[in-house]
Design a protein around this motif. Structure first.
Motif: not given
Length: 484
Positions: A209-212, A223-227, A241-245
């Motif tokens: 999870l820390q490597d997304v 995109a990232v899809a979280v199940a 979300a912050w890391s993907l902004e």
């Protein structure tokens, strides 16, 4: 990309370049704009041409108004978010935006003309604008179908990183693969606990999870899809979300209730917390009365129109094989109540007696019995099954109220006897002549997939969904795929 100091397990992407829209997306939007302008131009030409045809005088003001319409039409579509990337080929958002934009422009022109006492040709407001709206909706529908066809061949896809537990991620991957028209292709996976996993169904595991964010940067995913994943609580998801902004990567979160319809879900702030509220589906009341009336009226009209076809098919069955033209069979309807379903006979008379001898050739799985090249099917029966013509007599079951035009597949009693508690959910609504299973693969579907589609229909039922399924049924039937 660099990993900054902070809380353990949180990746901070510093000075990451913002991801620009993909090349195909920019071209697609330009094509939509050009098509929208062409629709507005065509609407103006039709209105002005009709005036000329009837010998009417066309003042300069009408021409100026037509040019203004063509110039303002794409601007209106832009303001109503009709070019938003998330609406490309997915859901009704694009059509809703086009409709709202067109109606909004009509209202603006009408109110503006009234408020300023400006003389604007009635033909512009009453004819050109509505015609432009209709043409634009038809154009968008046609373009969307072409986009779906291209995506079925692997083009114009969005690359996605799937995050969650292995089983949930695998289910997400399979759903994206089953329905490529959504435009989602998983290119990598991040699991909360990798446990040495190198891949999930052939897709690489890129970390935890820390490597997304690092996985997104590595694959240049869109995109990232979280199940559903307990480890991704509110704080962790917010940090993700912050890391993907900065990379402008979309974040999708799949709720645990994946098959619940959007209209039944609403987010309500309670005590400062956004709570997901799920309404119960409506199986009784006014909506069901409307559905019943709609089913019976449409079935009655269809019976009258198809009477010549009834007679011709019955005659062909009698001439090509001994036995009656119709086949009766006990099926299970709403609430587990049994009823007799009517179909045109497509097999030899003693087909049920031969079923046990053919069980070794069963192509179905679970509780279904299906044989792709069933020797019991008659020559005319194969044709009737391919185009679902054998189902036409079920219109009488719809008239009697035992079936609906759209609903889950009517099961056999021996199938229902094998149902688990979850699968029995199919029986809370009337079975249908067609349904999501009909427009999604028919007999090519596995047992699990057909059940999932039936349960999805039960959870998402609406009259609009019924109309969409009826519309798609025509295409599925005429192609004749997946029927045996």
């Amino acid at each position: 990309m660099s990993v900054g100091a902070g809380e353990p397990g949180v990746v901070f992407l510093q000075a990451a370049p913002q991801r620009a829209p993909s090349i195909w997306t920019r071209k697609y939007v330009r094509f939509l704009r050009a098509g929208d302008v062409a629709c507005a131009f065509a609407a103006c030409m039709v209105v002005l041409g009709t005036k000329l045809l009837f010998g009417a005088y066309i003042p300069v003001e009408d021409v100026v108004a037509g040019v203004a319409l063509m110039a303002s039409w794409p601007v209106t579509m832009q303001l109503s978010a009709a070019y938003r990337e998330r609406g490309h080929g997915e859901g009704s958002e694009e059509f809703r935006a086009v409709f709202n934009g067109g109606v909004g422009l009509m209202a603006t022109v009408a109110i503006g003309a009234y408020a300023t006492q400006t003389s604007i040709a009635r033909s512009l407001v009453m004819a050109a604008l509505p015609l432009a709206l209709v043409l634009t909706l038809a154009f968008r529908f046609r373009v969307r179908k072409k986009l779906h066809l291209a995506r079925a061949h692997g083009k114009y896809m969005r690359h996605v990183i799937a995050v969650g537990h292995r089983a949930a991620v695998l289910d997400l991957i399979m759903q994206f693969r089953r329905e490529p028209h959504h435009g989602m292709r998983v290119v990598g996976v991040c699991l909360p606990r990798t446990q040495g996993d190198l891949d999930v169904d052939g897709l690489p595991v890129l970390g935890g999870l820390q490597d997304v964010a690092a996985a997104v940067s590595l694959t240049q995913a869109d995109a990232v899809a979280v199940a559903a994943c307990p480890e991704l609580d509110g704080d962790t998801l917010r940090r993700l979300a912050w890391s993907l902004e900065e990379q402008r990567t979309d974040l999708f979160v799949a709720p645990a209730l994946m098959d619940v319809a959007g209209p039944r879900i609403s987010i309500r702030p309670v005590a400062g917390m956004p709570l997901l509220h799920v309404d119960h589906p409506e199986f009784d009341g006014a909506k069901q009365i409307v559905k019943n009336v709609f089913d019976r009226v449409l079935a009655g009209i269809a019976i009258v129109v198809l009477l010549p076809a009834f007679a011709l098919i019955a005659l062909l069955i009698r001439l090509t094989s001994p036995g009656p033209a119709f086949f009766r069979q006990v099926r299970v309807g709403k609430g587990g109540e049994e009823f007799t379903v009517w179909k045109f006979r497509t097999m030899i008379v003693d087909a049920e007696r031969l079923k046990r001898a053919l069980e070794h050739a069963n192509d179905g799985d679970g509780v279904l019995f299906k044989i792709r090249n069933d020797p019991r099917i008659t020559r005319i029966g194969g044709f009737l099954r391919r185009y679902s013509l054998d189902e036409i007599p079920q219109l009488f079951n719809v008239i009697s109220g035992r079936m609906s035009l759209v609903g889950p597949r009517p099961p056999l009693p021996e199938e229902v006897a094998k149902y688990g508690a979850d699968v029995r959910r199919r029986l809370v609504v009337k079975p249908g002549m067609t349904g999501l299973w009909q427009v999604s693969g028919r007999s090519d579907l596995s047992w699990e997939e057909s059940v999932r589609l039936d349960l999805r229909y039960v959870e998402r039922w609406s009259l609009i969904l019924d109309l969409q399924i009826l519309w798609k049924t025509w295409s599925a039937v005429t192609r004749g795929e997946g029927a045996y």
